[in-house]
Motif scaffolding. Structure first.
Motif, PDB file in Angstrom:
ATOM      1  N   UNK A   1       0.869  -1.085  -0.161  1.00 20.90           N
ATOM      2  CA  UNK A   1      -0.105   0.152  -0.023  1.00 20.90           C
ATOM      3  C   UNK A   1       0.884   1.313  -0.008  1.00 20.90           C
ATOM      4  N   UNK A   2       1.991   1.276   0.688  1.00 29.70           N
ATOM      5  CA  UNK A   2       2.835   2.429   0.745  1.00 29.70           C
ATOM      6  C   UNK A   2       3.601   2.692  -0.615  1.00 29.70           C
ATOM      7  N   UNK A   3       3.677   1.865  -1.525  1.00 34.00           N
ATOM      8  CA  UNK A   3       4.331   1.915  -2.620  1.00 34.00           C
ATOM      9  C   UNK A   3       3.258   2.599  -3.612  1.00 34.00           C
ATOM     10  N   UNK A   4       2.017   2.179  -3.391  1.00 39.31           N
ATOM     11  CA  UNK A   4       0.823   2.593  -4.130  1.00 39.31           C
ATOM     12  C   UNK A   4       0.713   4.405  -3.766  1.00 39.31           C
ATOM     13  N   UNK A   5       0.922   4.281  -2.696  1.00 33.79           N
ATOM     14  CA  UNK A   5       0.490   6.000  -2.013  1.00 33.79           C
ATOM     15  C   UNK A   5       1.776   6.681  -2.496  1.00 33.79           C
ATOM     16  N   UNK A   6       2.874   6.347  -2.513  1.00 31.90           N
ATOM     17  CA  UNK A   6       3.889   7.064  -3.039  1.00 31.90           C
ATOM     18  C   UNK A   6       4.022   7.117  -4.397  1.00 31.90           C
ATOM     19  N   UNK A   7       3.291   6.344  -5.279  1.00 32.59           N
ATOM     20  CA  UNK A   7       3.120   6.432  -6.765  1.00 32.59           C
ATOM     21  C   UNK A   7       2.239   7.549  -6.907  1.00 32.59           C
TER      22      UNK A   7
ATOM     23  N   UNK B   1      -0.047   3.918 -11.849  1.00 30.75           N
ATOM     24  CA  UNK B   1      -0.962   4.698 -11.286  1.00 30.75           C
ATOM     25  C   UNK B   1      -1.093   6.348 -12.043  1.00 30.75           C
ATOM     26  N   UNK B   2      -1.910   6.963 -11.448  1.00 31.16           N
ATOM     27  CA  UNK B   2      -2.189   8.384 -11.704  1.00 31.16           C
ATOM     28  C   UNK B   2      -1.870   9.371 -10.646  1.00 31.16           C
ATOM     29  N   UNK B   3      -1.248  10.012 -10.457  1.00 32.31           N
ATOM     30  CA  UNK B   3      -0.978  10.939  -9.495  1.00 32.31           C
ATOM     31  C   UNK B   3      -1.454  12.324  -9.376  1.00 32.31           C
TER      32      UNK B   3
END
Length: 203
Positions: free
Chosen positions: A122-128, A152-154
């Motif tokens: 989850x942390x990697x996805x949030x960072x992305x 992902x889209x930031x």
């Protein structure tokens, strides 16, 4: 923290585990299984502990409960594996334990491992998503240990020019990604930026 909880749902992936993708897993868990007989004064602890170790992978995936694909970066997999092996090695350094202690400690390490894997993914996805526009990072799929990636889209864009470039990048990605069923033509008529970003979470 709210976002972490939001990304954890009641949908478990049917897979074999994450830790088993680490290069030292087979060697480490082979040792743990072969030395379980010497860890408890009570013979009843042995089959219970053996079953916990044998089912470690499948039980891990049953407990992850992730709403996003179980894909972890190699760096974070190394961090999780190091932490788990350290806890297990420390447990195995003891001689023989009183009845019930050893399997209970195995369960505690197992639960801690599940939390570590959840947080890592989850942390990697949030960072992305803290970036601006489309971004990809390399991962390992916990389903079959093959090389994979997450897209992902930031939303962290600071100017209109960045936003324009980000949206254009998203549109370009949609055009070259036929595997994204949620972004196929029937769904594009009323597509919003939030819908597109949500679709990417599932891949």
């Amino acid at each position: 923290m709210a976002l972490l909880l939001c990304l954890v749902s009641l949908t478990a992936a049917l897979a074999h585990g994450c830790l088993h993708c680490h290069s030292n897993f087979s060697k480490k868990f082979s040792f743990y299984r072969h030395h379980v007989n010497f860890k408890s004064w009570w013979v009843g602890d042995i089959p219970v502990s053996g079953a916990l170790l044998t089912d470690w992978n499948d039980d891990t995936m049953k407990e992850l409960h992730l709403a996003i694909p179980a894909k972890i970066t190699r760096e974070k997999l190394d961090q999780v594996a190091t932490a788990v092996y350290q806890m297990m090695d420390q447990l195995y350094q003891g001689k023989m334990y009183f009845p019930g202690y050893f399997p209970n400690e195995l369960r505690n390490i197992f639960r801690e491992q599940v939390h570590l894997i959840q947080n890592a993914i989850i942390e990697s996805r949030i960072d992305c998503q803290h970036r601006c526009g489309i971004f990809q990072y390399e991962t390992i799929s916990c389903n079959n240990c093959t090389d994979s990636h997450v897209t992902c889209f930031g939303y962290n864009c600071e100017s209109s020019a960045q936003w324009k470039s980000a949206v254009q990048g998203l549109l370009n990605y949609i055009l070259v990604s036929p595997a994204l069923r949620c972004l196929e033509p029937p769904h594009l008529a009323n597509l919003t930026l939030e819908d597109a970003a949500e679709c990417l979470k599932q891949h």
